[in-house]
Design a protein around this motif. Structure first.
Motif, PDB file in Angstrom:
ATOM      1  N   ALA A  62       7.401   0.168  -6.851  1.00 56.55           N
ATOM      2  CA  ALA A  62       7.715  -1.257  -6.748  1.00 56.55           C
ATOM      3  C   ALA A  62       6.932  -2.061  -7.784  1.00 56.55           C
ATOM      4  CB  ALA A  62       7.407  -1.769  -5.347  1.00 56.55           C
ATOM      5  N   VAL A  63       7.642  -2.978  -8.467  1.00 56.54           N
ATOM      6  CA  VAL A  63       6.977  -3.827  -9.462  1.00 56.54           C
ATOM      7  C   VAL A  63       6.861  -5.270  -8.977  1.00 56.54           C
ATOM      8  CG1 VAL A  63       7.619  -2.416 -11.440  1.00 56.54           C
ATOM      9  CG2 VAL A  63       9.185  -4.216 -10.648  1.00 56.54           C
ATOM     10  N   ALA A  64       7.469  -5.553  -7.835  1.00 50.83           N
ATOM     11  CA  ALA A  64       7.380  -6.894  -7.254  1.00 50.83           C
ATOM     12  C   ALA A  64       7.328  -6.790  -5.743  1.00 50.83           C
ATOM     13  CB  ALA A  64       8.566  -7.748  -7.688  1.00 50.83           C
ATOM     14  N   ILE A  65       6.496  -7.627  -5.139  1.00 54.82           N
ATOM     15  CA  ILE A  65       6.317  -7.658  -3.682  1.00 54.82           C
ATOM     16  C   ILE A  65       6.585  -9.075  -3.192  1.00 54.82           C
ATOM     17  CG2 ILE A  65       4.708  -7.319  -1.767  1.00 54.82           C
ATOM     18  CD1 ILE A  65       5.310  -4.723  -3.263  1.00 54.82           C
ATOM     19  N   VAL A  66       7.462  -9.196  -2.217  1.00 50.33           N
ATOM     20  CA  VAL A  66       7.702 -10.490  -1.565  1.00 50.33           C
ATOM     21  C   VAL A  66       7.094 -10.397  -0.179  1.00 50.33           C
ATOM     22  CG1 VAL A  66       9.435 -12.139  -0.774  1.00 50.33           C
ATOM     23  CG2 VAL A  66       9.839 -10.821  -2.866  1.00 50.33           C
ATOM     24  N   CYS A  67       6.165 -11.300   0.130  1.00 48.19           N
ATOM     25  CA  CYS A  67       5.395 -11.181   1.381  1.00 48.19           C
ATOM     26  C   CYS A  67       5.029 -12.551   1.921  1.00 48.19           C
ATOM     27  CB  CYS A  67       4.131 -10.357   1.146  1.00 48.19           C
ATOM     28  SG  CYS A  67       3.138 -10.940  -0.260  1.00 48.19           S
ATOM     29  N   GLU A  68       4.591 -12.571   3.173  1.00 50.78           N
ATOM     30  CA  GLU A  68       4.179 -13.830   3.794  1.00 50.78           C
ATOM     31  C   GLU A  68       2.697 -14.099   3.578  1.00 50.78           C
ATOM     32  OE1 GLU A  68       5.488 -13.779   7.865  1.00 50.78           O
ATOM     33  OE2 GLU A  68       7.617 -13.573   7.302  1.00 50.78           O
ATOM     34  N   GLN A  69       1.951 -13.050   3.290  1.00 48.43           N
ATOM     35  CA  GLN A  69       0.548 -13.227   2.917  1.00 48.43           C
ATOM     36  C   GLN A  69       0.175 -12.150   1.903  1.00 48.43           C
ATOM     37  OE1 GLN A  69      -0.932 -12.599   7.059  1.00 48.43           O
ATOM     38  NE2 GLN A  69      -2.295 -11.076   6.118  1.00 48.43           N
ATOM     39  N   PHE A  70      -0.615 -12.536   0.908  1.00 44.93           N
ATOM     40  CA  PHE A  70      -1.013 -11.580  -0.111  1.00 44.93           C
ATOM     41  C   PHE A  70      -1.927 -10.516   0.491  1.00 44.93           C
ATOM     42  CE2 PHE A  70      -0.522 -15.284  -3.213  1.00 44.93           C
ATOM     43  CZ  PHE A  70       0.708 -14.836  -3.674  1.00 44.93           C
ATOM     44  N   PRO A  71      -1.792  -9.273   0.036  1.00 50.87           N
ATOM     45  CA  PRO A  71      -2.691  -8.227   0.529  1.00 50.87           C
ATOM     46  C   PRO A  71      -4.096  -8.420  -0.035  1.00 50.87           C
ATOM     47  CG  PRO A  71      -1.267  -7.371  -1.205  1.00 50.87           C
ATOM     48  CD  PRO A  71      -0.784  -8.753  -0.905  1.00 50.87           C
ATOM     49  N   ASP A  72      -5.066  -7.793   0.580  1.00 50.81           N
ATOM     50  CA  ASP A  72      -6.452  -7.917   0.117  1.00 50.81           C
ATOM     51  C   ASP A  72      -6.630  -7.339  -1.279  1.00 50.81           C
ATOM     52  OD1 ASP A  72      -7.135  -9.097   2.515  1.00 50.81           O
ATOM     53  OD2 ASP A  72      -7.688  -7.190   3.466  1.00 50.81           O
ATOM     54  N   SER A  73      -5.897  -6.266  -1.551  1.00 53.12           N
ATOM     55  CA  SER A  73      -6.007  -5.599  -2.849  1.00 53.12           C
ATOM     56  C   SER A  73      -4.778  -5.910  -3.703  1.00 53.12           C
ATOM     57  CB  SER A  73      -6.133  -4.082  -2.644  1.00 53.12           C
ATOM     58  OG  SER A  73      -6.133  -3.407  -3.881  1.00 53.12           O
ATOM     59  N   ILE A  74      -4.997  -6.463  -4.887  1.00 47.28           N
ATOM     60  CA  ILE A  74      -3.910  -6.822  -5.803  1.00 47.28           C
ATOM     61  C   ILE A  74      -3.857  -5.793  -6.937  1.00 47.28           C
ATOM     62  CG2 ILE A  74      -3.033  -8.571  -7.395  1.00 47.28           C
ATOM     63  CD1 ILE A  74      -2.902  -9.408  -4.457  1.00 47.28           C
ATOM     64  N   SER A  75      -2.691  -5.208  -7.146  1.00 48.80           N
ATOM     65  CA  SER A  75      -2.521  -4.183  -8.188  1.00 48.80           C
ATOM     66  C   SER A  75      -2.118  -4.821  -9.507  1.00 48.80           C
ATOM     67  CB  SER A  75      -1.449  -3.174  -7.766  1.00 48.80           C
ATOM     68  OG  SER A  75      -1.813  -2.504  -6.583  1.00 48.80           O
ATOM     69  N   ASN A  76      -2.697  -4.353 -10.584  1.00 46.37           N
ATOM     70  CA  ASN A  76      -2.344  -4.841 -11.913  1.00 46.37           C
ATOM     71  C   ASN A  76      -0.903  -4.460 -12.253  1.00 46.37           C
ATOM     72  OD1 ASN A  76      -4.873  -5.944 -12.463  1.00 46.37           O
ATOM     73  ND2 ASN A  76      -5.684  -3.985 -13.205  1.00 46.37           N
TER      74      ASN A  76
END
Length: 487
Positions: A62-76
């Motif tokens: 996956a190159v894009a994530i649609v979410c209601e809250q950002f995860p703690d860890s953000i991938s480059n």
């Protein structure tokens, strides 16, 4: 490939990390289906939360994530899009991804407790007979003109809906008739779709395992009409006390149908027989092959919808007379020794009462009416005693049995049903957990001219027990048993 920003139209974005100027391949809400360059939409479900699978989706490509809250860890190298409601976002994303296919055909939504499948399926049948290319999204099946697909939900997920609508566009479908369930509305699966009309059939006791109150169940149904555009029509059964509620606050053109009160589309039952109905519809008589008051309402909804979509009213009446009943909806056979077996999907108190009253209106009372009924497991428990009470009150003999017990013990479900049987009906009610044995017992109890009603499963060709689906077709089984017993 498509650019991410191009499928974000109408999505209410709260925050973005990364760029939306990236090419994406596909989108999904199930991390197991994610591949390279896909968009993963994290949905909060009743069983699991898609936010827990964001990292899994990224590892799958996956190159894009649609979410209601950002995860703690953000991938480059991954774009994160925060929205308030991912169900709504998914609906718009799916519609945009497939080219907004609902705008390229006439989409009609049918909602209500009972009758959705019959109305949608018979509208498909009628418009096919009128010479159009037609689509159907229903509980029983999905049809893209002549191509049939298996249905898994009353209202599919947003991606599936738009995928099939896009297929309909590709083959030139002009009209699509779609069942709209309360689950589908509540989970925003119908957002982003362009409906030219909505039909309300009725509202009775159902799905209170999902909706906490009947009022919420009603209001969810109403929200479908609240969101119809001014260019659409809203056709509502105002003999139902909630019919007028559905029309409150809608921007759509308000239309009504009824048997008992004044309405835009009015009908009167002149004859009701096992072979069909003679109806007077807006001052014109028509003979139809379907039976019962509940089908008179369904046919009136179909008539009104067809006329509103531009068909000539006399041509619609001619087509109504040629319609055939939907699989598992008051489907009946008569054995060689004159036993009538009826299979019906009635799985709510109101539907069961309607079917039994219809049979009692038609029968001579010189024969027995034997009813086999069960209630599904892991579903609304409050209707179990009510349905048993209705069956035992309106039948000469009643057999309480299994429906789809799912993860529940069938004996526990039947015990809850038994609690609704009144003392005067004890002697004519028996319980047999094995559904096939229950049907066999009914066939053995029946004499020539008797009527057997097998309620609850209708078109379903399986029985779900402890997570496993076993082949089980009520109509096929009763046919075989009646032939065996007739030898």
């Amino acid at each position: 490939m498509i650019i991410l920003k191009d499928i974000l139209y109408k999505v209410a974005i709260e925050a973005v990390k990364g760029t939306t100027e990236i090419a994406v391949n596909s989108l999904d809400f199930d991390s197991r289906n994610i591949g390279g360059d896909d968009v993963f939409v994290a949905i909060r479900g009743t069983v699991s939360d898609g936010h827990d699978y964001i990292e899994t989706a990224i590892q799958s490509g996956a190159v894009a994530i649609v979410c209601e809250q950002f995860p703690d860890s953000i991938s480059n190298g991954v774009t994160y899009i925060q929205v308030k409601d991912t169900n709504t976002a998914l609906a718009f994303l799916a519609s945009n991804y497939f080219g907004n296919p609902s705008q390229n055909l006439q989409l009609i939504g049918i909602t209500g407790t009972n009758g959705k499948t019959t109305v949608a399926s018979l509208l498909y049948q009628l418009f096919k007979k009128a010479g159009y290319k037609v689509g159907l999204l229903s509980t029983v099946k999905i049809l893209v003109n002549d191509t049939e697909y298996k249905a898994t939900h009353t209202t599919p997920d947003s991606i599936t809906i738009n995928r099939y609508l896009a297929e309909m566009n590709a083959v030139g479908v002009a009209y699509c008739f779609m069942e709209v369930s309360s689950h589908g509305i509540h989970q925003k699966r119908t957002e982003g779709l362009n409906f030219v009309g909505g039909v309300f059939t009725n509202l009775t006791h159902d799905h209170l395992d999902y909706h906490p109150t009947f009022a919420e169940y009603r209001d969810v149904k109403k929200s479908f009409f609240d969101h119809l555009p001014k260019s659409a029509f809203a056709l509502s059964n105002i003999d139902d006390k909630n019919g007028i509620v559905m029309l409150q606050n809608t921007y759509a053109r308000k239309l009504t149908y009824a048997l008992k009160t004044y309405a835009n589309y009015k009908a009167q039952i002149l004859e009701n027989q096992l072979s069909g109905l003679l109806l007077k519809v807006n001052d014109n008589e028509v003979w139809v092959r379907l039976i019962g008051t509940f089908n008179a309402y369904n046919l009136l909804a179909i008539y009104g919808t067809a006329v509103e979509l531009g068909l000539d009213h006399l041509e619609v009446l001619r087509l109504l007379s040629s319609l055939e009943s939907v699989s598992g909806r008051f489907q009946f056979i008569v054995s060689q020794n004159k036993i009538t077996a009826i299979v019906d999907y009635a799985h709510t108190p109101d539907a069961l009462e309607n079917v039994l009253k219809t049979i009692n209106d038609i029968r001579t009372k010189n024969e027995q009416l034997i009813t086999i009924v069960g209630c599904g497991g892991d579903r609304d428990k409050t209707k179990r005693p009510i349905m048993a009470n209705i069956a035992s009150t309106l039948s000469d003999k009643t057999i309480l049995t299994s429906d789809n017990p799912r993860t529940e013990n069938p004996d526990d479900i039947i015990a809850e049903m038994e609690s609704g049987v009144e003392p005067q009906n004890y002697k004519k009610t028996i319980s047999i957990a094995d559904r096939k044995q229950a049907i066999k017992t009914a066939c053995q109890l029946a004499s020539p001219n008797d009527i057997i009603l097998i309620a609850g499963k209708g078109h379903e060709t399986y029985q779900e027990i402890q997570g496993i689906r076993y082949d089980f077709d009520d109509m096929q089984i009763v046919k075989e048993l009646l032939i065996q017993l007739n030898k």
